[in-house]
Design a protein around this motif. Sequence first.
Motif, mmCIF file in Angstrom:
data_model
loop_
_atom_site.group_PDB
_atom_site.id
_atom_site.type_symbol
_atom_site.label_atom_id
_atom_site.label_comp_id
_atom_site.label_asym_id
_atom_site.label_seq_id
_atom_site.Cartn_x
_atom_site.Cartn_y
_atom_site.Cartn_z
ATOM 1 N N CYS A 102 30.399 72.593 4.283
ATOM 2 C CA CYS A 102 31.414 72.753 3.243
ATOM 3 C C CYS A 102 31.682 74.246 3.076
ATOM 4 C CB CYS A 102 30.907 72.145 1.936
ATOM 5 S SG CYS A 102 32.125 72.128 0.607
ATOM 6 N N ASP A 103 32.961 74.623 3.195
ATOM 7 C CA ASP A 103 33.292 76.041 3.016
ATOM 8 C C ASP A 103 33.812 76.264 1.591
ATOM 9 O OD1 ASP A 103 35.802 74.941 3.172
ATOM 10 O OD2 ASP A 103 36.219 75.692 5.173
ATOM 11 N N VAL A 104 34.477 77.373 1.361
ATOM 12 C CA VAL A 104 34.885 77.735 0.002
ATOM 13 C C VAL A 104 36.263 77.166 -0.338
ATOM 14 C CG1 VAL A 104 35.062 79.667 -1.618
ATOM 15 C CG2 VAL A 104 33.550 79.837 0.331
ATOM 16 N N THR A 105 36.549 75.976 0.133
ATOM 17 C CA THR A 105 37.816 75.325 -0.178
ATOM 18 C C THR A 105 37.535 73.872 -0.531
ATOM 19 O OG1 THR A 105 38.155 74.613 2.099
ATOM 20 C CG2 THR A 105 39.083 76.754 1.480
ATOM 21 N N THR A 106 38.587 73.178 -0.901
ATOM 22 C CA THR A 106 38.493 71.735 -1.067
ATOM 23 C C THR A 106 38.850 71.137 0.280
ATOM 24 O OG1 THR A 106 39.066 71.828 -3.399
ATOM 25 C CG2 THR A 106 39.437 69.740 -2.269
ATOM 26 N N GLN A 107 38.001 70.278 0.787
ATOM 27 C CA GLN A 107 38.243 69.691 2.098
ATOM 28 C C GLN A 107 38.016 68.196 2.073
ATOM 29 O OE1 GLN A 107 35.224 72.329 3.651
ATOM 30 N NE2 GLN A 107 34.131 70.572 4.514
ATOM 31 N N LYS A 108 38.724 67.506 2.946
ATOM 32 C CA LYS A 108 38.592 66.059 3.060
ATOM 33 C C LYS A 108 37.872 65.733 4.357
ATOM 34 C CE LYS A 108 42.548 64.882 0.285
ATOM 35 N NZ LYS A 108 43.773 64.130 0.170
ATOM 36 N N VAL A 109 36.929 64.789 4.267
ATOM 37 C CA VAL A 109 36.229 64.294 5.453
ATOM 38 C C VAL A 109 36.303 62.771 5.433
ATOM 39 C CG1 VAL A 109 34.660 66.262 5.660
ATOM 40 C CG2 VAL A 109 33.993 64.328 4.271
ATOM 41 N N ARG A 110 36.244 62.176 6.606
ATOM 42 C CA ARG A 110 36.186 60.716 6.723
ATOM 43 C C ARG A 110 34.794 60.344 7.189
ATOM 44 N NH1 ARG A 110 40.850 57.813 9.798
ATOM 45 N NH2 ARG A 110 39.038 57.583 11.082
ATOM 46 N N ILE A 111 34.122 59.510 6.441
ATOM 47 C CA ILE A 111 32.762 59.093 6.761
ATOM 48 C C ILE A 111 32.799 57.640 7.225
ATOM 49 C CG2 ILE A 111 30.416 58.824 5.873
ATOM 50 C CD1 ILE A 111 31.390 61.716 5.834
ATOM 51 N N ALA A 112 32.261 57.372 8.405
ATOM 52 C CA ALA A 112 32.187 56.008 8.929
ATOM 53 C C ALA A 112 30.958 55.320 8.363
ATOM 54 C CB ALA A 112 32.119 56.023 10.447
ATOM 55 N N VAL A 113 31.163 54.164 7.754
ATOM 56 C CA VAL A 113 30.070 53.353 7.221
ATOM 57 C C VAL A 113 30.049 52.058 8.016
ATOM 58 C CG1 VAL A 113 29.159 52.174 5.191
ATOM 59 C CG2 VAL A 113 30.358 54.356 4.925
ATOM 60 N N THR A 114 28.924 51.788 8.668
ATOM 61 C CA THR A 114 28.826 50.569 9.480
ATOM 62 C C THR A 114 28.296 49.414 8.643
ATOM 63 O OG1 THR A 114 26.649 51.247 10.254
ATOM 64 C CG2 THR A 114 28.516 51.797 11.651
ATOM 65 N N ALA A 115 28.829 48.233 8.916
ATOM 66 C CA ALA A 115 28.414 47.029 8.195
ATOM 67 C C ALA A 115 26.986 46.665 8.581
ATOM 68 C CB ALA A 115 29.366 45.878 8.527
ATOM 69 N N THR A 116 26.213 46.204 7.616
ATOM 70 C CA THR A 116 24.812 45.870 7.859
ATOM 71 C C THR A 116 24.661 44.524 8.553
ATOM 72 O OG1 THR A 116 24.197 47.129 5.908
ATOM 73 C CG2 THR A 116 22.554 45.635 6.776
ATOM 74 N N GLU A 117 25.212 43.452 7.963
ATOM 75 C CA GLU A 117 25.039 42.122 8.555
ATOM 76 C C GLU A 117 26.360 41.415 8.810
ATOM 77 O OE1 GLU A 117 22.307 39.585 6.524
ATOM 78 O OE2 GLU A 117 20.828 41.170 6.303
ATOM 79 N N ARG A 118 27.266 41.480 7.853
ATOM 80 C CA ARG A 118 28.554 40.809 7.972
ATOM 81 C C ARG A 118 29.656 41.856 8.041
ATOM 82 N NH1 ARG A 118 25.552 37.756 4.309
ATOM 83 N NH2 ARG A 118 25.301 35.593 4.940
ATOM 84 N N PRO A 119 30.742 41.574 8.744
ATOM 85 C CA PRO A 119 31.827 42.548 8.869
ATOM 86 C C PRO A 119 32.616 42.700 7.573
ATOM 87 C CG PRO A 119 32.427 40.501 9.956
ATOM 88 C CD PRO A 119 30.988 40.355 9.531
ATOM 89 N N PHE A 120 33.110 43.914 7.352
ATOM 90 C CA PHE A 120 33.992 44.164 6.222
ATOM 91 C C PHE A 120 35.321 43.481 6.476
ATOM 92 C CE2 PHE A 120 31.221 47.992 6.034
ATOM 93 C CZ PHE A 120 30.714 47.807 4.753
ATOM 94 N N ALA A 121 36.038 43.154 5.394
ATOM 95 C CA ALA A 121 37.340 42.500 5.498
ATOM 96 C C ALA A 121 38.299 43.174 4.520
ATOM 97 C CB ALA A 121 37.197 41.013 5.171
ATOM 98 N N PRO A 122 39.600 43.035 4.747
ATOM 99 C CA PRO A 122 40.552 43.613 3.802
ATOM 100 C C PRO A 122 40.332 43.059 2.393
ATOM 101 C CG PRO A 122 41.672 42.938 5.803
ATOM 102 C CD PRO A 122 40.269 42.405 5.888
ATOM 103 N N GLY A 123 40.418 43.927 1.400
ATOM 104 C CA GLY A 123 40.229 43.512 0.017
ATOM 105 C C GLY A 123 39.639 44.640 -0.813
#
Length: 151
Positions: A102-123
């Motif tokens: 993290c530098d001296v600005t506001t920054q956006k990052v995308r973090i990948a979160v993997t599903a543990t047992e069942r897949p994520f779905a829209p909602g």
Amino acid sequence: MTVRTIRRPLFAVGLAAAGAVLALAPAASASAPLRVGAATDGAPLTAVVLGGSGKIDASGAAVFVPVTLTCSQPTQVDLTVKVAEAIGDTMRTGTTTRKVACDVTTQKVRIAVTATERPFAPGVAFGVVTGNSCDALCNSITDEHRFDLAL
């Protein structure tokens, strides 16, 4: 003394206690993210905010969650992102921890979160992001709220 004369003072004390709790409780706003562990003066990490929507990828095996970081000086931030989604009687969950510069600005990052047992779905899902930074001072900031998952 009758039961009625004992109840009145107890009822008054209970009302006074409830009023004190409500008066001292912090106000919550649905539009403002909940931040726990506000930044300490001089601490490098000043804000961590979970985005309002995540993107489902790999047929639900993962979801990309946007996180916005703000730092007052360059630092390494340990980000932990947790996602939970209820579909019917089943839960879909995932947790990821990642170190981010993290530098001296506001920054956006995308973090990948993997599903543990069942897949994520829209909602609708619930997310929690915690940022920890330890340079001269250690601090931790958390943001948690519901957000949308979309393809």
